[in-house]
Write a protein that holds these residues in place. Structure first.
Motif, PDB file in Angstrom:
ATOM      1  N   SER A 162       1.076  -0.783   0.536  1.00  0.00           N
ATOM      2  CA  SER A 162      -0.133  -0.186   0.069  1.00  0.00           C
ATOM      3  C   SER A 162       0.749   1.267  -0.062  1.00  0.00           C
ATOM      4  N   ARG A 163       1.796   1.337   1.017  1.00  0.00           N
ATOM      5  CA  ARG A 163       2.473   2.385   0.712  1.00  0.00           C
ATOM      6  C   ARG A 163       3.387   2.775  -0.960  1.00  0.00           C
ATOM      7  N   GLN A 164       3.910   1.719  -0.617  1.00  0.00           N
ATOM      8  CA  GLN A 164       4.120   1.772  -3.238  1.00  0.00           C
ATOM      9  C   GLN A 164       2.988   2.287  -3.150  1.00  0.00           C
ATOM     10  N   LEU A 165       2.392   2.129  -3.612  1.00  0.00           N
ATOM     11  CA  LEU A 165       1.065   2.048  -4.644  1.00  0.00           C
ATOM     12  C   LEU A 165       0.823   3.824  -4.290  1.00  0.00           C
ATOM     13  N   ALA A 166       0.541   3.863  -2.934  1.00  0.00           N
ATOM     14  CA  ALA A 166       0.364   5.643  -2.291  1.00  0.00           C
ATOM     15  C   ALA A 166       1.251   6.420  -3.242  1.00  0.00           C
ATOM     16  N   ALA A 261       4.590  14.638   4.546  1.00  0.00           N
ATOM     17  CA  ALA A 261       5.219  15.866   4.336  1.00  0.00           C
ATOM     18  C   ALA A 261       6.142  15.939   5.860  1.00  0.00           C
ATOM     19  N   GLN A 262       6.656  14.405   6.271  1.00  0.00           N
ATOM     20  CA  GLN A 262       7.565  14.332   7.356  1.00  0.00           C
ATOM     21  C   GLN A 262       8.840  14.852   6.922  1.00  0.00           C
ATOM     22  N   PHE A 263       9.097  15.162   6.467  1.00  0.00           N
ATOM     23  CA  PHE A 263      10.917  15.037   6.184  1.00  0.00           C
ATOM     24  C   PHE A 263      11.168  16.402   5.484  1.00  0.00           C
ATOM     25  N   ARG A 264      12.525  16.799   5.692  1.00  0.00           N
ATOM     26  CA  ARG A 264      12.840  18.390   5.369  1.00  0.00           C
ATOM     27  C   ARG A 264      13.616  17.633   4.462  1.00  0.00           C
ATOM     28  N   SER A 265      13.686  18.304   2.929  1.00  0.00           N
ATOM     29  CA  SER A 265      14.665  18.082   1.777  1.00  0.00           C
ATOM     30  C   SER A 265      15.885  17.897   2.502  1.00  0.00           C
ATOM     31  N   GLU A 267      16.798  17.126   4.508  1.00  0.00           N
ATOM     32  CA  GLU A 267      17.969  15.690   5.931  1.00  0.00           C
ATOM     33  C   GLU A 267      18.078  14.633   5.178  1.00  0.00           C
ATOM     34  N   ALA A 268      18.621  14.160   6.149  1.00  0.00           N
ATOM     35  CA  ALA A 268      19.468  13.385   5.863  1.00  0.00           C
ATOM     36  C   ALA A 268      19.011  11.794   5.555  1.00  0.00           C
ATOM     37  N   PRO A 269      18.845  10.940   4.736  1.00  0.00           N
ATOM     38  CA  PRO A 269      18.266   9.054   4.654  1.00  0.00           C
ATOM     39  C   PRO A 269      18.225   8.671   5.493  1.00  0.00           C
ATOM     40  N   ILE A 270      16.871   8.010   5.823  1.00  0.00           N
ATOM     41  CA  ILE A 270      16.542   7.014   6.796  1.00  0.00           C
ATOM     42  C   ILE A 270      16.712   5.637   6.191  1.00  0.00           C
ATOM     43  N   GLU A 271      17.807   5.331   7.142  1.00  0.00           N
ATOM     44  CA  GLU A 271      17.754   3.889   6.421  1.00  0.00           C
ATOM     45  C   GLU A 271      17.170   2.895   6.890  1.00  0.00           C
ATOM     46  N   LEU A 272      16.952   1.798   6.350  1.00  0.00           N
ATOM     47  CA  LEU A 272      15.951   0.965   6.524  1.00  0.00           C
ATOM     48  C   LEU A 272      16.771   0.171   5.640  1.00  0.00           C
ATOM     49  N   PRO A 273      17.739  -0.890   6.610  1.00  0.00           N
ATOM     50  CA  PRO A 273      18.173  -1.841   7.202  1.00  0.00           C
ATOM     51  C   PRO A 273      17.197  -3.444   6.614  1.00  0.00           C
ATOM     52  N   TYR A 275      15.142  -3.481   4.197  1.00  0.00           N
ATOM     53  CA  TYR A 275      14.992  -3.676   2.728  1.00  0.00           C
ATOM     54  C   TYR A 275      16.483  -3.132   2.331  1.00  0.00           C
ATOM     55  N   ASN A 276      17.685  -3.375   2.965  1.00  0.00           N
ATOM     56  CA  ASN A 276      19.008  -2.140   2.086  1.00  0.00           C
ATOM     57  C   ASN A 276      18.399  -1.558   1.269  1.00  0.00           C
ATOM     58  N   GLY A 277      17.630  -0.361   2.004  1.00  0.00           N
ATOM     59  CA  GLY A 277      17.688  -0.036   0.914  1.00  0.00           C
ATOM     60  C   GLY A 277      17.244   1.347   2.362  1.00  0.00           C
ATOM     61  N   ARG A 278      16.594   2.214   1.473  1.00  0.00           N
ATOM     62  CA  ARG A 278      16.739   3.957   2.414  1.00  0.00           C
ATOM     63  C   ARG A 278      14.735   4.676   1.975  1.00  0.00           C
ATOM     64  N   ILE A 279      14.316   5.413   2.764  1.00  0.00           N
ATOM     65  CA  ILE A 279      14.153   6.974   2.525  1.00  0.00           C
ATOM     66  C   ILE A 279      14.492   7.984   2.663  1.00  0.00           C
ATOM     67  N   ASN A 280      14.375   8.479   1.026  1.00  0.00           N
ATOM     68  CA  ASN A 280      15.028   9.476   0.992  1.00  0.00           C
ATOM     69  C   ASN A 280      13.922  11.256   1.385  1.00  0.00           C
ATOM     70  N   PRO A 281      14.486  11.700   1.702  1.00  0.00           N
ATOM     71  CA  PRO A 281      13.436  12.908   1.903  1.00  0.00           C
ATOM     72  C   PRO A 281      13.522  13.756   1.103  1.00  0.00           C
ATOM     73  N   SER A 282      14.638  13.769  -0.052  1.00  0.00           N
ATOM     74  CA  SER A 282      14.416  14.818  -1.104  1.00  0.00           C
ATOM     75  C   SER A 282      13.104  14.451  -2.365  1.00  0.00           C
ATOM     76  N   THR A 283      12.990  12.720  -1.899  1.00  0.00           N
ATOM     77  CA  THR A 283      12.191  12.792  -3.082  1.00  0.00           C
ATOM     78  C   THR A 283      10.974  11.617  -2.133  1.00  0.00           C
ATOM     79  N   TRP A 284      11.105  12.042  -0.926  1.00  0.00           N
ATOM     80  CA  TRP A 284       9.860  11.691   0.123  1.00  0.00           C
ATOM     81  C   TRP A 284       8.236  11.978  -0.476  1.00  0.00           C
ATOM     82  N   THR A 285       7.780  12.329  -0.957  1.00  0.00           N
ATOM     83  CA  THR A 285       6.483  12.770  -1.733  1.00  0.00           C
ATOM     84  C   THR A 285       5.637  12.220  -3.087  1.00  0.00           C
TER      85      THR A 285
END
Length: 296
Positions: A162-166, A261-265, A267-273, A275-285
């Protein structure tokens, strides 16, 4: 602003494998007599693939019924949607993949009679289902109304779907279901939770009793139950204002929470171990839905 989307979700018993498509056409015509203004009709998972076999023969029956998406079943369903000039989600179908795989595939047809999108279930219900997993998330532009994300039954138990689809711009997630087990009560909670955590509409359409546990429902982007059925056959009729998603995201759930709107662009990425990935605030929209086509 998009138009309101008049939809009709049909909680009904599965049709048996091998029934002529004319029987399903009659079901569609009956549904449109109930609600002639409906522009989107949604049926439960594997609606056209009721197997009617003991469990030990079920896999064989589904394998025998599978067709590629360029086969006669999809062609007939495309023609039905075009003839009736509706968006049509006839549940999901047994798809024969190019290398002999068996996929549980949700299909969407446009009022012009084309296959507008197809999604292979990523999370088959292990160990009970015989399907190979898909590997792509899918959204479909319901032209003039908004964007729909596609989801099948057990996918709802994995919040990543659901997160990915949104994030891909879905304003409504269409979750087609064939739940025959007592966990339907849990799925009702998940439908609300997925709507709340992603600020989207959820339409969860299960098959009716006695085969299924029913309880189909429509949930709004703040988690409110807008329509719900019991276990017997029935319909959910509603015009969805998908523009409500934009309002909720702008002002917050309950006027407070704005997860997108949680992140400011900067801010540092949030690591998601995990998934071996991350949330990048600059693209969190979330994406803004486009005017045509599908995103995978």
């Amino acid at each position: 602003m998009p138009e309101k989307l008049p939809l009709l979700a049909l909680q009904s018993e599965p049709r048996q494998i091998g029934e002529p498509i004319s029987a399903f056409a009659g079901e569609l015509e009956d549904a449109l007599r109930i609600d002639p203004d409906a522009k989107l009709l949604i049926f439960p998972e594997l609606h056209l693939f009721g197997d009617g076999h003991p469990d030990r023969q079920r896999t064989e029956a589904l394998q025998d019924a599978a067709q590629p998406l360029n086969g006669p079943l999809v062609k007939e369903l495309s023609e039905l949607a075009g003839d009736l000039k509706i968006w049509l989600v006839p549940g999901s179908v047994c798809e024969r993949g190019p290398n002999g795989e068996l996929f549980n595939t949700q299909v969407v047809f446009s009022p012009e009679g084309r296959l507008a999108g197809s999604y292979r279930k990523i999370f088959p219900w292990r160990p009970f289902e015989p399907y190979d997993p898909g590997d792509s998330f899918v959204t479909v532009d319901l032209e003039g109304y908004g964007r729909a994300g596609l989801s099948i039954c057990y996918d709802a138990w994995f919040p990543e779907v659901s997160r990915q689809l949104a994030w891909m711009g879905a304003e409504v997630i269409i979750n087609v279901v064939k739940t025959t087990t007592p966990d339907r009560e849990h799925e009702l909670i998940l439908a609300r939770a997925n709507a709340i955590s992603n600020q989207v509409f959820i339409v969860s359409v299960n098959c009716a009793g006695p085969t299924g546990r029913g309880q189909s429902l429509i949930v709004g982007p703040e988690g409110e139950v807008l329509r719900q059925l019991g276990e017997d056959p029935g319909t959910l009729s509603m015009s969805l204002d998908l523009g409500e998603v934009e309002r909720v995201r702008a002002h917050g759930t309950a006027g407070l929470n704005r997860m997108w709107a949680q992140f400011r662009s900067h801010e540092a990425p949030i690591e998601l171990p995990v998934y071996n990935g991350r949330i990048n605030p600059s693209t969190w929209t979330p994406e803004v839905h486009r005017t045509s086509g599908s995103t995978q």
